[in-house]
Design a protein around this motif. Structure first.
Motif, PDB file in Angstrom:
ATOM      1  N   MET A  27      -3.636   1.205 -29.195  1.00 44.92           N
ATOM      2  CA  MET A  27      -4.197   2.550 -29.219  1.00 44.92           C
ATOM      3  C   MET A  27      -3.166   3.591 -29.625  1.00 44.92           C
ATOM      4  SD  MET A  27      -6.699   4.561 -29.131  1.00 44.92           S
ATOM      5  CE  MET A  27      -8.017   3.432 -28.718  1.00 44.92           C
ATOM      6  N   LEU A  28      -1.883   3.341 -29.369  1.00 42.72           N
ATOM      7  CA  LEU A  28      -0.867   4.274 -29.844  1.00 42.72           C
ATOM      8  C   LEU A  28      -0.803   4.268 -31.373  1.00 42.72           C
ATOM      9  CD1 LEU A  28       2.102   3.895 -27.312  1.00 42.72           C
ATOM     10  CD2 LEU A  28       0.452   5.755 -27.501  1.00 42.72           C
ATOM     11  N   SER A  29      -0.978   3.092 -31.991  1.00 43.35           N
ATOM     12  CA  SER A  29      -1.057   3.032 -33.455  1.00 43.35           C
ATOM     13  C   SER A  29      -2.253   3.830 -33.950  1.00 43.35           C
ATOM     14  CB  SER A  29      -1.165   1.581 -33.936  1.00 43.35           C
ATOM     15  OG  SER A  29      -0.027   0.833 -33.591  1.00 43.35           O
ATOM     16  N   CYS A  30      -3.376   3.670 -33.270  1.00 46.75           N
ATOM     17  CA  CYS A  30      -4.588   4.399 -33.641  1.00 46.75           C
ATOM     18  C   CYS A  30      -4.377   5.905 -33.514  1.00 46.75           C
ATOM     19  CB  CYS A  30      -5.754   3.947 -32.765  1.00 46.75           C
ATOM     20  SG  CYS A  30      -7.259   4.934 -32.951  1.00 46.75           S
ATOM     21  N   MET A  31      -3.813   6.349 -32.400  1.00 45.46           N
ATOM     22  CA  MET A  31      -3.613   7.783 -32.186  1.00 45.46           C
ATOM     23  C   MET A  31      -2.619   8.363 -33.194  1.00 45.46           C
ATOM     24  SD  MET A  31      -5.674   8.769 -29.916  1.00 45.46           S
ATOM     25  CE  MET A  31      -5.031  10.436 -29.824  1.00 45.46           C
ATOM     26  N   LYS A  32      -1.568   7.611 -33.513  1.00 45.48           N
ATOM     27  CA  LYS A  32      -0.599   8.101 -34.501  1.00 45.48           C
ATOM     28  C   LYS A  32      -1.273   8.285 -35.848  1.00 45.48           C
ATOM     29  CE  LYS A  32       3.513   9.169 -36.057  1.00 45.48           C
ATOM     30  NZ  LYS A  32       3.105   9.544 -37.428  1.00 45.48           N
ATOM     31  N   ARG A  33      -2.057   7.313 -36.268  1.00 44.39           N
ATOM     32  CA  ARG A  33      -2.753   7.427 -37.546  1.00 44.39           C
ATOM     33  C   ARG A  33      -3.767   8.565 -37.506  1.00 44.39           C
ATOM     34  NH1 ARG A  33      -2.718   2.885 -40.958  1.00 44.39           N
ATOM     35  NH2 ARG A  33      -1.375   1.183 -40.287  1.00 44.39           N
ATOM     36  N   ALA A  36      -6.106  20.247 -22.995  1.00 39.00           N
ATOM     37  CA  ALA A  36      -6.404  19.567 -21.729  1.00 39.00           C
ATOM     38  C   ALA A  36      -7.725  20.059 -21.139  1.00 39.00           C
ATOM     39  CB  ALA A  36      -5.261  19.809 -20.735  1.00 39.00           C
ATOM     40  N   GLU A  37      -8.323  19.218 -20.325  1.00 41.71           N
ATOM     41  CA  GLU A  37      -9.518  19.548 -19.541  1.00 41.71           C
ATOM     42  C   GLU A  37     -10.617  20.162 -20.414  1.00 41.71           C
ATOM     43  OE1 GLU A  37      -9.652  18.351 -16.692  1.00 41.71           O
ATOM     44  OE2 GLU A  37      -7.568  18.050 -16.140  1.00 41.71           O
ATOM     45  N   ASP A  38     -10.895  19.539 -21.543  1.00 45.57           N
ATOM     46  CA  ASP A  38     -11.913  20.038 -22.469  1.00 45.57           C
ATOM     47  C   ASP A  38     -13.317  19.657 -21.982  1.00 45.57           C
ATOM     48  OD1 ASP A  38     -12.903  21.068 -25.068  1.00 45.57           O
ATOM     49  OD2 ASP A  38     -13.396  18.965 -25.408  1.00 45.57           O
ATOM     50  N   PRO A  39     -14.205  20.618 -21.728  1.00 41.32           N
ATOM     51  CA  PRO A  39     -15.542  20.301 -21.174  1.00 41.32           C
ATOM     52  C   PRO A  39     -16.361  19.398 -22.088  1.00 41.32           C
ATOM     53  CG  PRO A  39     -15.058  22.649 -20.952  1.00 41.32           C
ATOM     54  CD  PRO A  39     -13.987  22.070 -21.826  1.00 41.32           C
ATOM     55  N   ARG A  40     -16.298  19.619 -23.413  1.00 39.69           N
ATOM     56  CA  ARG A  40     -17.073  18.781 -24.328  1.00 39.69           C
ATOM     57  C   ARG A  40     -16.634  17.327 -24.253  1.00 39.69           C
ATOM     58  NH1 ARG A  40     -16.985  20.616 -30.341  1.00 39.69           N
ATOM     59  NH2 ARG A  40     -17.865  18.500 -30.519  1.00 39.69           N
ATOM     60  N   THR A  41     -15.336  17.125 -24.120  1.00 39.15           N
ATOM     61  CA  THR A  41     -14.819  15.750 -24.044  1.00 39.15           C
ATOM     62  C   THR A  41     -15.324  15.065 -22.792  1.00 39.15           C
ATOM     63  OG1 THR A  41     -12.828  16.370 -25.278  1.00 39.15           O
ATOM     64  CG2 THR A  41     -12.721  14.356 -23.956  1.00 39.15           C
ATOM     65  N   TYR A  42     -15.275  15.755 -21.649  1.00 34.28           N
ATOM     66  CA  TYR A  42     -15.756  15.146 -20.402  1.00 34.28           C
ATOM     67  C   TYR A  42     -17.269  14.926 -20.436  1.00 34.28           C
ATOM     68  CZ  TYR A  42     -11.186  15.597 -18.203  1.00 34.28           C
ATOM     69  OH  TYR A  42      -9.858  15.457 -17.892  1.00 34.28           O
ATOM     70  N   ALA A 102     -21.031   8.051 -21.244  1.00 33.32           N
ATOM     71  CA  ALA A 102     -20.535   6.714 -21.596  1.00 33.32           C
ATOM     72  C   ALA A 102     -20.550   6.495 -23.103  1.00 33.32           C
ATOM     73  CB  ALA A 102     -21.339   5.624 -20.888  1.00 33.32           C
ATOM     74  N   ASP A 103     -20.376   7.583 -23.860  1.00 31.45           N
ATOM     75  CA  ASP A 103     -20.275   7.490 -25.311  1.00 31.45           C
ATOM     76  C   ASP A 103     -18.807   7.246 -25.661  1.00 31.45           C
ATOM     77  OD1 ASP A 103     -20.592   7.661 -28.022  1.00 31.45           O
ATOM     78  OD2 ASP A 103     -20.932   9.833 -28.065  1.00 31.45           O
ATOM     79  N   THR A 104     -18.310   6.077 -25.276  1.00 30.75           N
ATOM     80  CA  THR A 104     -16.864   5.833 -25.327  1.00 30.75           C
ATOM     81  C   THR A 104     -16.488   4.594 -26.117  1.00 30.75           C
ATOM     82  OG1 THR A 104     -17.030   4.713 -23.176  1.00 30.75           O
ATOM     83  CG2 THR A 104     -16.405   7.037 -23.154  1.00 30.75           C
ATOM     84  N   LEU A 105     -17.337   4.181 -27.041  1.00 34.12           N
ATOM     85  CA  LEU A 105     -17.003   3.003 -27.841  1.00 34.12           C
ATOM     86  C   LEU A 105     -15.718   3.267 -28.623  1.00 34.12           C
ATOM     87  CD1 LEU A 105     -19.405   0.724 -29.766  1.00 34.12           C
ATOM     88  CD2 LEU A 105     -17.371   1.559 -30.925  1.00 34.12           C
ATOM     89  N   GLY A 106     -14.739   2.382 -28.469  1.00 34.36           N
ATOM     90  CA  GLY A 106     -13.477   2.511 -29.164  1.00 34.36           C
ATOM     91  C   GLY A 106     -12.426   3.297 -28.416  1.00 34.36           C
ATOM     92  N   VAL A 107     -12.812   3.986 -27.333  1.00 39.00           N
ATOM     93  CA  VAL A 107     -11.878   4.808 -26.567  1.00 39.00           C
ATOM     94  C   VAL A 107     -11.019   3.910 -25.686  1.00 39.00           C
ATOM     95  CG1 VAL A 107     -11.712   6.547 -24.752  1.00 39.00           C
ATOM     96  CG2 VAL A 107     -13.326   6.858 -26.623  1.00 39.00           C
ATOM     97  N   ALA A 133      -6.846  11.461 -24.465  1.00 37.74           N
ATOM     98  CA  ALA A 133      -6.482  11.856 -25.830  1.00 37.74           C
ATOM     99  C   ALA A 133      -7.397  11.195 -26.860  1.00 37.74           C
ATOM    100  CB  ALA A 133      -5.024  11.494 -26.100  1.00 37.74           C
ATOM    101  N   SER A 134      -7.662   9.904 -26.677  1.00 36.14           N
ATOM    102  CA  SER A 134      -8.538   9.212 -27.632  1.00 36.14           C
ATOM    103  C   SER A 134      -9.973   9.705 -27.502  1.00 36.14           C
ATOM    104  CB  SER A 134      -8.454   7.692 -27.431  1.00 36.14           C
ATOM    105  OG  SER A 134      -8.753   7.329 -26.100  1.00 36.14           O
ATOM    106  N   SER A 135     -10.406  10.054 -26.295  1.00 35.12           N
ATOM    107  CA  SER A 135     -11.753  10.618 -26.103  1.00 35.12           C
ATOM    108  C   SER A 135     -11.870  11.973 -26.800  1.00 35.12           C
ATOM    109  CB  SER A 135     -12.059  10.776 -24.617  1.00 35.12           C
ATOM    110  OG  SER A 135     -12.055   9.535 -23.955  1.00 35.12           O
TER     111      SER A 135
END
Length: 880
Positions: A322-328, A348-354, A360-365, A523-525
């Motif tokens: 996931m660090l490779s993914c985040m860097k890219r 941080a603490e972004d309401p849309r992200t939460y 549970a829309d977290t495929l790939g996270v 971060a990935s979310s």
């Protein structure tokens, strides 16, 4: 000097001599028989280990250098002034580090992290090191001591006096750069990786024994297909009977018996994923060193447990996809959208992200993408970062077996009152509603409520260590319960607390570790929520990694409104890229040439470089300008990469490639040079090839790209399924609680967690979505062969709803693999290339009724009997 002495002593050994007769009486007179054995004795204490000196700042001792770097880092972390709480923690940690003489170790890890960041390699420390404020201000970890209740004794203890253990994750594709820097910096005679002992599992034991006994390869694979995970019993006679084999056959019975006895036995010595041992003196004077199987690596012949026993310090340089993914992803974000961010500056603490996480829309996270995590998210409903920390930690065998999950959920939902018998317990467990979820909390409970010393609490923690066998905590039962009773707690409450802590014996998660993972999960979310186009491209470019295959990732992106475009010889680079999509702030994802199976990176690079001035006009033009062998064009043709711009279908492209020769005829080559344009060697009439069926195109897509942007394979079977009263997966998951129904789909994921007591969870997919199945142990044993081998299955069962979590509890399973094998012959009206996407995770092997594919094809392969195309061959993600 120590090194010179050891060399001198070795030099004094001289060459070996032939053994002579037994020494005579004159030696006995000099006391040889009395002193000899004493002089020949050896103790592991003589293996004195010295950590290499680190002189990062000239003129300063390691401790002074560490203190200077620490306070400088603190000033950078807290530009408005270091808080008093943090300053006190840093002073305490630096004093303990000085007492234990660990400063060189911290300087080493700091040097490695600084080198990685200097090379623009994303990295982050985790594990118990995240309890250290020193690690935070040095930039090794990201857990702020001001916002979190850190317990430094979880990391370094004066009573324990064990070497610290700092784990640092690096981008998995660039970690080798860091590892080679360590070898070169410290020297290959002073640095090596730890070993690890590989032990036999059921499949490996059966494979090796079967080969030794001369069993046919296909028979061994057939038997292995009935093995799940690491069963102690191996393959049983009843499994052989289910495969229509004769369990009475002597060789077959002997193979199963011997394989069963081999389970758990050491097989060979391998290398640790990234645990370095560094020494001041030559490492080979302490332990033998041997070359590793990987190029430019070397390993010692001791494993990490041996290193711990000898109190060697180990530096862990680990890889995280996931660090490779985040860097890219962050690089793409800066390049295409002009947004410069890193892990520390993501909002941080972004309401849309939460809100996205709660659905549970977290495929790939990272970390919260598994079936179990997705089922837990709507129940925990994370709204803050600490909720995410709990989410990461709670779906683990330890909390589940310790009966912590349901009490926590009931209290979070307000269905159960939170009671703290004494104020000190609220201070320890207040953040987790009175339920101990973390190792640090278990230590605090033992210290505050049962009168444990920090050293005893750490022994309790060690008994709860990750991946250790259960039962290690039990020896603390009387001390913990009696201590709590003495301090005024009810015995029933004390026994309940011990039972919860005992669950950690299976898997106890440190809070600091969960917090480190939660940072990357958030971060990935955030990236997926606000920039799904960037997230999709980055995730595809970081493959192989994670829980899902490219097919599933692409389908999810298209469901989020992202335009995904096919591989194209005139538009695709090696990596997946972003292209303007006509909408402000949104880009289309162009699949890269890396998605084409079998295409070499060097050939892809030549193709991309050759079209820099102008796009290719034809296959012949591409071949001449790129200078690649004609055979290298077959893979792009099979992947349909000539269709988007050259308008050549697969068969037309392959036909055109047949006319190419790698060495042009001299006469035509000279004519082409003179005319400054391509002079074809032959003028062939246009050939009208029979078009492929729609199903055949889909089969080829899966075979050569691993996904399709056309129709989903199950859509070709929908009419047949409807006649059998089999409903789509989406309709099944929307049905009322208790309804009996039948649905069908491709098998994506099989899981049987150790804490599930034999229950298997399966995810299937059709063109409408996914369905989550529950397979009880009795059904699993009754239909084991179908459940483990079907790549498409129909399931008859009853819907079970619990809030927003829906499962289909299976009552009967039917193998539909033969129907799936017929997809290649089916035809429907084609949608446009950019129509609705359908991605399939990794299904499992299936059966072609007309031409049986060879056994053992690898993941995501489609078996295509030459010359026609008729079956989809996929493989599930089986988490054993």
């Amino acid at each position: 000097m120590a090194r010179r002495r050891s060399r001198k002593s070795r030099a004094g050994l001289g060459r070996p001599h032939r053994l002579g007769p037994r020494p005579g009486p004159q030696l006995a007179a000099h006391g040889f028989w009395q002193s000899g054995p004493r002089r020949c004795r050896f103790s592991l204490d003589e293996l004195a280990y010295q950590y290499p000196e680190e002189a990062s700042i000239p003129g300063l001792t390691p401790q002074q250098a560490l203190e200077k770097l620490t306070w400088a880092g603190a000033a950078a972390r807290y530009p408005e002034g270091v808080p008093g709480k943090v300053s006190a923690i840093l002073t305490h940690e630096l004093r303990l580090i000085e007492t234990l003489k660990y400063a060189p170790y911290f300087l080493t890890v700091n040097a490695i992290v600084r080198f990685a960041r200097g090379q623009d390699i994303l990295c982050q420390g985790r594990g118990s090191a995240a309890n250290s404020a020193v690690c935070y201000v040095l930039g090794i970890t990201s857990i702020d001591p001001e916002r979190n209740d850190l317990l430094f004794e979880r990391f370094v203890s004066e009573e324990r006096r064990e070497p610290p253990d700092i784990d640092v994750d690096f981008e998995h594709e660039r970690r080798e750069i860091v590892m080679q820097w360590v070898f070169e910096t410290y020297g290959r005679d002073h640095a090596a990786l730890c070993a690890t002992v590989i032990r036999y599992r059921a499949k490996g034991a059966l494979r090796d024994v079967g080969k030794a006994l001369g069993l046919p390869e296909d028979l061994i694979k057939m038997l292995s297909s009935q093995v799940w995970g690491w069963p102690e019993q191996g393959v049983e006679p009843k499994h052989a009977e289910n495969l229509n084999l004769n369990p009475g056959d002597r060789r077959l019975r002997l193979a199963m018996d011997l394989a069963r006895e081999l389970i758990g036995a050491p097989r060979h010595l391998s290398q640790h994923p990234g645990g370095f041992v560094l020494t001041h003196d030559r490492l080979d004077e302490l332990v033998p060193i041997e070359p590793a199987a990987m190029k430019d690596r070397q390993v010692i012949e001791w494993d990490k447990d041996d290193i711990d026993a000898l109190r060697f310090m180990k530096v862990d340089c680990l890889a995280l996809g996931m660090l490779s993914c985040m860097k890219r992803g962050l690089d793409l974000l800066a390049e295409h959208k002009g947004i410069e961010l890193d892990l520390a500056t993501i909002p941080a603490e972004d309401p849309r992200t939460y809100a996205m996480i709660r659905k549970a829309d977290t495929l790939g996270v990272f970390q919260i993408e598994s079936r179990a995590q997705m089922a837990m998210l709507p129940r925990i409903k994370p709204r803050t970062f600490y909720d995410l920390v709990i989410e990461v930690a709670i779906v683990r065998p330890g909390p589940i077996q310790g009966d912590m999950v349901h009490p926590y959920l009931r209290r979070r939902e307000g269905k159960e009152e939170v009671v703290y018998p004494k104020p000190e317990l609220e201070r320890v467990l207040g953040k987790t509603l009175g339920v101990p979820l973390f190792q640090e909390q278990a230590m605090r409970v033992a210290i505050e409520c049962a009168g444990f010393t920090p050293s005893e609490a750490d022994q309790l923690r060690r008994s709860m260590a990750t991946f250790k066998h259960t039962g290690g905590v039990s020896k603390f039962r009387d001390k913990l319960i009696d201590g709590m009773v003495t301090n005024g707690y009810e015995r029933d409450y004390a026994e309940k607390t011990f039972k919860q802590l005992e669950g950690f014996g299976s898997y106890g998660f440190p809070e600091s570790h969960a917090a480190s993972f939660a940072l990357i999960a958030y971060a990935s979310s955030w990236l997926k929520c606000h920039h799904p186009d960037v997230f999709c491209a980055a995730l595809l470019n970081a493959q192989p990694m994670g829980f899902y295959a490219p097919a599933q990732i692409v389908r999810d992106a298209r469901d989020h409104g992202i335009d995904v475009r096919p591989v194209c010889v005139n538009a695709s680079r090696w990596d997946c890229t972003l292209e303007p999509a006509g909408r402000e702030g949104r880009f289309a994802v162009r699949l890269g040439l890396r998605m084409v199976r079998g295409l070499a990176n060097a050939d892809a690079a030549a193709i991309v470089a050759a079209r820099a001035d102008q796009p290719f006009a034809s296959i012949d033009d591409l071949w001449r300008r790129a200078g690649v062998p004609a055979a290298a064009l077959v893979q792009p043709a099979e992947a349909d990469a000539f269709r988007p711009t050259l308008k050549l279908a697969r068969r037309e492209a392959l036909w055109a490639i047949k006319a190419l020769r790698d060495e042009p005829l001299p006469l035509f080559a000279a004519a082409s040079a003179r005319e400054a344009e391509v002079v074809p060697e032959a003028q062939e009439p246009t050939v009208a090839l029979r078009p492929m069926t729609a199903g055949g195109e889909v089969v080829e897509d899966y075979g050569h790209v691993g996904l399709t942007l056309r129709s989903h394979p199950v859509s070709f079977l929908r009419e047949d399924l409807r006649r059998q009263r089999i409903v789509p997966c989406a309709e099944a998951m929307q049905a009322r609680d208790g309804r009996w129904l039948q649905t069908a789909g491709l098998v994506l994921v099989r899981q049987m967690p150790g804490s599930a007591k034999g229950v298997m969870f399966i995810t299937i997919e059709d063109e409408t979505g996914i369905a989550n199945l529950v397979i009880w142990p009795k059904l699993y044993e009754r239909q084991r062969r179908v459940i483990l081998s079907a790549r498409m299955m129909a399931v008859h069962g009853r819907i079970q709803r619990e809030g927003e979590v829906v499962h289909l509890v299976a009552h009967r399973v039917t193998d539909l693999s033969p129907a799936l094998a017929s997809v290649g012959d089916r035809d429907v009206t084609f949608p446009l290339p950019h129509g609705r996407g359908d991605e399939l995770h990794h299904g499992s092997p299936g059966l072609d009724p007309r031409s049986l594919p060879p056994n053992g094809l690898e993941a995501r392969d489609i078996h295509i009997p030459d010359p026609h195309i008729d079956s989809i061959k996929t493989k599930t993600r089986d988490f054993r």
